[in-house]
Scaffold this motif. Structure first.
Motif, mmCIF file in Angstrom:
data_model
loop_
_atom_site.group_PDB
_atom_site.id
_atom_site.type_symbol
_atom_site.label_atom_id
_atom_site.label_comp_id
_atom_site.label_asym_id
_atom_site.label_seq_id
_atom_site.Cartn_x
_atom_site.Cartn_y
_atom_site.Cartn_z
ATOM 1 N N ASP A 134 0.831 -1.208 0.000
ATOM 2 C CA ASP A 134 0.000 0.000 0.000
ATOM 3 C C ASP A 134 0.863 1.254 0.000
ATOM 4 O OD1 ASP A 134 -2.582 -1.231 -0.036
ATOM 5 O OD2 ASP A 134 -2.281 -1.801 2.051
ATOM 6 N N SER A 135 1.897 1.219 -0.847
ATOM 7 C CA SER A 135 2.819 2.331 -1.108
ATOM 8 C C SER A 135 3.819 2.579 0.009
ATOM 9 C CB SER A 135 2.052 3.634 -1.407
ATOM 10 O OG SER A 135 1.225 3.485 -2.541
ATOM 11 N N VAL A 136 3.875 1.719 1.024
ATOM 12 C CA VAL A 136 4.847 1.854 2.104
ATOM 13 C C VAL A 136 5.970 0.857 1.901
ATOM 14 C CG1 VAL A 136 5.241 1.630 4.586
ATOM 15 C CG2 VAL A 136 3.158 2.729 3.744
ATOM 16 N N TYR A 137 7.206 1.358 1.858
ATOM 17 C CA TYR A 137 8.372 0.492 1.681
ATOM 18 C C TYR A 137 8.588 -0.371 2.927
ATOM 19 C CZ TYR A 137 13.304 -0.830 1.589
ATOM 20 O OH TYR A 137 14.484 -1.530 1.655
ATOM 21 N N ILE A 138 8.845 -1.672 2.724
ATOM 22 C CA ILE A 138 9.085 -2.611 3.817
ATOM 23 C C ILE A 138 10.584 -2.850 3.905
ATOM 24 C CG2 ILE A 138 8.540 -4.861 4.773
ATOM 25 C CD1 ILE A 138 6.151 -2.964 4.470
ATOM 26 N N GLY A 139 11.186 -2.434 5.013
ATOM 27 C CA GLY A 139 12.634 -2.466 5.129
ATOM 28 C C GLY A 139 13.234 -3.829 5.368
ATOM 29 N N ARG A 140 12.524 -4.722 6.047
ATOM 30 C CA ARG A 140 13.089 -6.028 6.389
ATOM 31 C C ARG A 140 12.809 -7.016 5.277
ATOM 32 N NH1 ARG A 140 17.077 -6.078 9.135
ATOM 33 N NH2 ARG A 140 17.173 -4.052 8.136
ATOM 34 N N ALA A 141 13.870 -7.449 4.576
ATOM 35 C CA ALA A 141 13.707 -8.411 3.490
ATOM 36 C C ALA A 141 13.203 -9.751 4.001
ATOM 37 C CB ALA A 141 15.044 -8.614 2.766
ATOM 38 N N SER A 142 13.409 -10.040 5.288
ATOM 39 C CA SER A 142 13.002 -11.327 5.843
ATOM 40 C C SER A 142 11.542 -11.353 6.265
ATOM 41 C CB SER A 142 13.873 -11.670 7.056
ATOM 42 O OG SER A 142 13.735 -10.686 8.060
ATOM 43 N N ALA A 143 10.854 -10.218 6.165
ATOM 44 C CA ALA A 143 9.463 -10.168 6.607
ATOM 45 C C ALA A 143 8.554 -10.767 5.537
ATOM 46 C CB ALA A 143 9.048 -8.721 6.903
ATOM 47 N N VAL A 144 8.082 -11.995 5.753
ATOM 48 C CA VAL A 144 7.237 -12.681 4.784
ATOM 49 C C VAL A 144 5.851 -12.046 4.776
ATOM 50 C CG1 VAL A 144 6.204 -14.892 4.157
ATOM 51 C CG2 VAL A 144 8.527 -14.807 5.091
ATOM 52 N N GLN A 145 5.293 -11.816 3.606
ATOM 53 C CA GLN A 145 3.975 -11.231 3.496
ATOM 54 C C GLN A 145 3.057 -12.186 2.735
ATOM 55 O OE1 GLN A 145 2.924 -8.467 4.970
ATOM 56 N NE2 GLN A 145 4.956 -8.149 5.847
ATOM 57 N N ALA A 146 1.892 -12.445 3.303
ATOM 58 C CA ALA A 146 0.910 -13.317 2.659
ATOM 59 C C ALA A 146 0.044 -12.495 1.715
ATOM 60 C CB ALA A 146 0.054 -13.995 3.717
ATOM 61 N N TYR A 147 -0.343 -13.104 0.609
ATOM 62 C CA TYR A 147 -1.191 -12.448 -0.370
ATOM 63 C C TYR A 147 -2.644 -12.870 -0.113
ATOM 64 C CZ TYR A 147 3.131 -11.503 -3.010
ATOM 65 O OH TYR A 147 4.374 -11.067 -3.396
ATOM 66 N N TYR A 148 -3.402 -12.033 0.580
ATOM 67 C CA TYR A 148 -4.815 -12.327 0.798
ATOM 68 C C TYR A 148 -5.608 -11.039 0.706
ATOM 69 C CZ TYR A 148 -4.350 -10.602 5.636
ATOM 70 O OH TYR A 148 -4.126 -9.828 6.741
ATOM 71 N N ASP A 149 -6.816 -11.143 0.159
ATOM 72 C CA ASP A 149 -7.721 -10.004 -0.024
ATOM 73 C C ASP A 149 -6.985 -8.821 -0.649
ATOM 74 O OD1 ASP A 149 -10.335 -8.928 0.156
ATOM 75 O OD2 ASP A 149 -9.726 -7.708 1.861
ATOM 76 N N LEU A 150 -6.383 -9.087 -1.800
ATOM 77 C CA LEU A 150 -5.613 -8.053 -2.483
ATOM 78 C C LEU A 150 -6.367 -7.529 -3.695
ATOM 79 C CD1 LEU A 150 -1.963 -9.479 -2.467
ATOM 80 C CD2 LEU A 150 -3.081 -7.987 -0.796
ATOM 81 N N GLU A 151 -6.061 -6.308 -4.032
ATOM 82 C CA GLU A 151 -6.525 -5.730 -5.291
ATOM 83 C C GLU A 151 -5.615 -6.157 -6.428
ATOM 84 O OE1 GLU A 151 -5.928 -1.361 -6.619
ATOM 85 O OE2 GLU A 151 -7.855 -1.432 -5.574
#
Length: 756
Positions: A134-151
Motif C-alpha cells: 500500500d505504497s509503504v516500503y518494507i525495510g526487512r527483506a526477511s518479513a514474509v507477506q501473505a497475499y490475501y484479499d488483495l486488489e
C-alpha cells in the motif's frame, strides 16, 4: 487438527463488520452507486475491454493510474482474479508468473530480479528488490507477506531509482490491498489439501454512513511439515502456520475526490525455518560427528537432532491521504511497522546437533512520503515529492559450527575438532532523505519524453559486538577469542535520474527506450575487522515494444535490457586485517547484466485465454575475486571469478498457461493448466555445478466450477503435479559441506468460495 485461536478471531471480526455494514446499509444506499463507481475508476483494477477482448491492465508504477501498455518500463500486474485462479499466495508462487523474478528461502528470504538482489540476510543488510505494501516500503527483506484479499500485485522490473529510490536496484514489488466498498460485500474461501492443509480466508466490506466505509479481512493457512524426521525420538519438525488480519477504514465524501484511508494489519508465521537437507551423501557429514550420526538424501526426509523452529511476527499502520487542490492532487503516505524474528535452526544436514544458529531480530520503521501530482489533462503530466525513512534494527545471532576436524600441534599430537562460535549483536539505525520528480511531456500526439531525477541521502549509525572464538572440543587448546567491536557512522549521497522516449506506432502499439540509474546504500557489515561497503549502482538501458492486435485479442510485449552494474555488494569470507577471516559483504568490482523478455497474452475466442513468457538472462561478473571456504575453511584459496554467473540468475525461463471456460448447463467449468521451465541456476558466485539447481519443469492445474451468477465456486487444484524435487536454495558451508533447501513437493486440494 486443532483450529488456532486466530480462526475464531477472524470469524468474529468478519461477523462484527458484517453486522455493522448491515446496519448502515440503508443509509449508504443512496450514495453507494456514485461512490462505488468513483472507487472503481481510482483503484487501478484491471478493466474489461468489452466484446470479449483482453481487459485493459491499469498499473500505478508511475504513481498514477495508467494503461500498462502506455508506460515505458517492464511491469507485470496480477489482479485479484489472476491471483486466485493461479493459487498465488506468496512471492514464492509469484516468481513463476513474472519474468526475471527469482525467490529463494532458507529460513530467510532472498528475492532477485534479473539477477539483482541480495545474497544474505541480517539486521545490517539492505535488499536489492523493494517491497511496497500500500505504497509503504518494507525495510526487512526477511518479513514474509501473505497475499490475501488483495486488489493486485505489480512487479516492476529494472531499477526504479527515480520514483521508488533506495533498494530498488533490481526492481520493486508493489502489493495493493483491496479497498472498502460502499455496497455490502462479504466472502470466504475454505480449503483442505494434502499434508492436512486447512485454509480459511474471509472478508467483509461495506458503508458505515456519512462517507465512511470499512473492510476487514483475515487468513488462517496451516499444514503439516513436508518432510519427516527419521531420527528415532528426534525433535518434531513443525509445519507452517500463517495467521493474518487486516482492517481498513476509509472516508470519502459523496461526490468528492478527497480520500482518507487508515490500514492496520497483523501477521504471524511459524515454520521450521532453516532446515538443511543432505544431497551430497557422506560428504556433507562432518568426519568428527558423534557415533550414531545419520543422514538421508531423500528429499521427503530429514535427519535432524536440532529442534528447528522459526517464529515471525509483524504489524503495521498505514495512513494515506489524497487531497484535491484545484487541478492538483496532494498525496501523503505515512507508515509505521514493527517486526520480529526468532529462530533456532540447524546448520548440519545430519543428526549431528553441534552446528546450529540462534536468531533474535527486531526492527521498527517509520516513513513519510509527500507527493504533488498534476492532473491527466494537457501535454504535461508531472509528479514531485519528498521522502523520509527511519529504521532501527537490533539483531542477535549465535552461531556454532565445526570449522576443522583437528589441528596438528606437532607430529603425532593433534587437537580434537575445532568449533567456531560467533555471538554477534548488531544495533543499527538507518535514515534516508530524498526529493524527487518526474514529468512526461507529449511533443506530439504520438511522441512523448519522460524525464525524472531523485536525490537521496542515506545515513547509517550503529555498533556490532562480535564475541567470536575458536575452541577445541577436546579441551586441549581451550578458547581462542577472535572477535571484537565494530562501529559504523557513514553517509552516502546518490543522484538517480531517468530519461525515456515513447512513440506510438499505432493506437495500440508503442516503442520506447530508457536509461535509468539505480542505487542501494552502503552496507555496514558490523562485524569485527570489516569495513563498511560502498553503495552499489546500476546504469540500466532498456528498449521495448508493447502492442495489441487482432481486435484487442492479443497482446505482445518485448523488452531488451543492458545493465552496467558497479560496486555490487557480494557476500564472502573476508580477511579481518589481523590475520583472521570472517564472513561479510564486500564490493565486487563490476558486473554486466543483459537479456530480453517476451510476453504474450491472447484470447482467440471469449472462452479461451492463453499466456506465454520467455526470459533470457546473461548476468556475469566482469571483475571479482573472492575466497572460497567451501574448498578449505582454515586456508581458503583466492578464486578469480571474472566471467562467472551471478547467483540466482537462470539463463532461460519459460512460463505457459491456458484456460477454457465451458458452459455446462447452469454452471461454467473452467480447467486451467500452467507450465514452468527454468534452466540451471547457481546459488553462489563460484559457479559450482555440484551445488547448482539443474534445469527443471513444473506443471500446475486447477479445475473451477461456478454457477452463471457467480455467487460461489468449487475448485480442485494441484501444484508441482510431477512431484519434482528442486532446490529453493543451497547453503555452501566450509570444507565441502553443503545443505539444500527444497521447495514444496506435490500439493493438491479442494477450495470452496462464496461471495455476496
Amino acid at each position: 487438527m486443532r483450529i488456532s485461536k486466530a480462526a475464531y478471531w477472524l470469524a468474529g471480526a468478519c461477523l462484527v463488520a458484517l453486522a455493522t455494514s448491515g446496519q448502515a446499509q440503508a443509509q449508504a444506499q443512496a450514495q453507494a452507486p456514485a461512490q462505488a463507481q468513483a472507487q472503481e475508476s481510482a483503484s487501478g483494477d484491471s478493466q474489461a475491454a468489452g466484446d470479449g477482448g483482453l481487459k485493459e491492465i491499469v498499473v500505478t508504477a508511475n504513481r498514477r493510474a495508467e494503461d500498462s501498455q502506455k508506460v515505458s518500463l517492464a511491469v507485470t500486474k496480477i489482479d485479484a482474479e489472476d491471483l486466485a485462479r493461479s493459487g498465488i499466495a506468496t512471492v514464492a508462487d509469484l516468481q513463476f508468473y513474472a519474468p526475471g523474478l527469482v525467490f529463494s528461502q532458507n529460513g530467510a528470504a532472498f528475492t532477485t530480479l534479473r539477477g539483482v538482489g541480495t545474497s544474505q540476510p541480517g539486521s545490517a543488510v539492505e535488499s536489492g528488490v523493494a517491497t511496497n505494501i500500500d505504497s509503504v516500503y518494507i525495510g526487512r527483506a526477511s518479513a514474509v507477506q501473505a497475499y490475501y484479499d488483495l486488489e493486485s500485485v505489480e512487479v516492476l522490473r529494472g531499477p526504479q531509482g527515480t520514483l521508488y529510490g533506495r533498494n530498488a536496484t533490481g526492481g520493486a514489488i508493489n502489493i495493493n490491498s483491496a479497498r472498502p466498498t460502499q455496497d455490502l460485500s462479504v466472502g470466504a474461501i475454505m480449503g483442505y489439501g494434502n499434508y492436512d492443509r486447512i485454509k480459511l480466508e474471509a472478508f467483509a466490506s461495506g458503508g458505515l454512513g456519512g462517507g465512511f466505509s470499512a473492510r476487514v479481512a483475515g487468513i488462517v493457512d496451516k499444514h503439516d511439515p513436508y518432510r519427516r524426521n527419521i531420527v528415532a525420538n528426534g525433535p518434531r519438525i513443525p509445519g507452517e502456520e500463517l495467521n493474518g488480519i487486516r482492517g481498513t477504514l476509509q472516508y470519502q465524501p459523496d461526490g468528492s475526490d478527497l480520500v482518507l484511508r487508515l490500514i492496520a494489519d497483523y501477521q504471524t508465521f511459524t515454520s521450521a525455518g532453516q532446515l538443511p537437507q543432505n544431497f551430497l551423501g557422506a560428504n556433507s557429514v562432518s568426519p568428527s560427528a558423534p557415533p550414531g550420526t545419520i543422514f538421508t538424501t531423500d528429499p521427503d526426509r530429514v535427519a535432524q537432532g536440532v529442534p528447528n523452529r522459526s517464529d515471525r511476527e509483524s504489524w503495521g499502520l498505514t495512513y494515506n491521504m489524497e487531497i484535491p487542490i484545484g487541478e492538483l492532487t496532494l498525496r501523503t503516505i505515512t507508515g509505521y511497522r514493527e517486526n520480529s524474528w526468532r529462530a533456532l535452526n540447524s546448520l548440519s544436514a545430519s543428526s549431528d546437533p553441534r552446528s546450529f544458529t540462534r536468531t533474535n531480530e527486531t526492527a521498527n520503521q517509520f516513513s513519510q512520503e509527500i507527493q504533488l501530482l498534476s492532473d491527466d489533462q494537457g501535454r504535461l503530466k508531472w509528479v514531485v515529492g519528498a521522502y523520509y525513512y527511519r529504521e532501527h534494527a537490533i539483531g542477535n545471532y549465535d552461531l556454532r559450527t565445526i570449522t576443522a576436524e583437528s589441528f596438528q600441534l606437532f607430529p603425532g599430537f593433534s587437537t580434537g575438532p575445532i568449533q567456531f562460535r560467533q555471538t554477534l549483536t548488531q544495533d543499527i539505525r538507518s535514515t534516508s532523505y530524498a526529493v524527487f520528480g518526474q514529468a512526461t511531456y507529449s511533443l506530439t500526439d504520438r511522441f512523448r519524453v519522460v524525464a525524472g531525477a531523485r536525490y537521496t541521502r542515506d545515513e547509517k549509525e550503529g555498533q556490532g559486538l562480535d564475541d567470536s572464538s575458536l575452541f577445541d572440543i577436546g579441551g586441549i587448546l581451550g578458547v581462542i577469542p577472535i572477535g571484537g567491536i565494530a562501529t559504523v557512522d557513514n553517509s552516502w549521497d546518490a543522484f538517480t535520474p531517468k530519461l525515456a522516449l515513447e512513440y506510438d506506432l499505432a493506437d495500440r502499439t508503442m516503442i520506447y527506450a530508457s536509461v535509468t540509474r539505480g542505487f542501494k546504500p552502503g552496507n555496514s557489515n558490523l562485524t569485527f575487522g570489516q569495513r563498511p561497503v560502498r553503495p552499489e549502482f546500476i546504469w540500466a538501458y532498456e528498449a521495448g515494444l508493447k502492442a495489441r492486435a487482432f481486435d484487442n485479442r492479443a497482446q505482445f510485449n518485448l523488452v531488451g535490457f543492458y545493465y552496467d552494474y558497479t560496486d555490487l555488494q557480494a557476500f564472502g569470507v573476508i580477511s579481518t586485517g589481523n590475520g583472521g577471516l570472517s564472513a561479510g559483504f564486500q564490493n565486487a568490482a563490476a558486473a554486466t547484466v543483459k537479456g530480453f523478455e517476451a510476453e504474450l497474452l491472447a484470447q482467440p475466442v471469449p472462452a479461451l485465454e492463453l499466456s506465454a513468457s520467455y526470459a533470457y538472462l546473461d548476468a556475469t561478473y566482469d571483475r571479482f575475486t573472492n575466497t572460497d571456504s567451501f574448498q578449505n575453511a582454515l586456508a581458503p584459496p583466492t578464486i578469480v571469478l571474472d566471467g562467472n554467473t551471478l547467483p540466482r540468475s537462470p539463463r532461460h525461463t519459460i512460463n505457459l498457461a491456458a484456460q477454457y471456460a465451458a458452459e455446462v448447463g447452469t454452471v461454467t467449468v473452467t480447467p486451467r493448466v500452467e507450465f514452468v521451465h527454468r534452466s540451471k541456476m547457481f546459488f553462489s558466485e563460484f559457479e559450482r555445478d555440484l551445488t547448482a539447481q539443474r534445469a527443471f519443469s513444473l506443471w500446475n492445474a486447477r479445475l473451477t466450477i461456478a454457477p452463471d451468477e457467480g455467487a460461489w465456486s468449487l475448485a480442485l487444484y494441484g501444484r508441482n503435479l510431477g512431484d519434482k524435487a528442486y532446490f529453493e536454495t543451497v547453503n555452501e558451508g566450509p570444507n565441502g559441506i553443503a545443505g539444500a533447501f527444497y521447495a514444496a513437493p506435490r500439493t493438491y486440494g479442494i477450495e470452496f468460495s462464496v461471495r455476496y
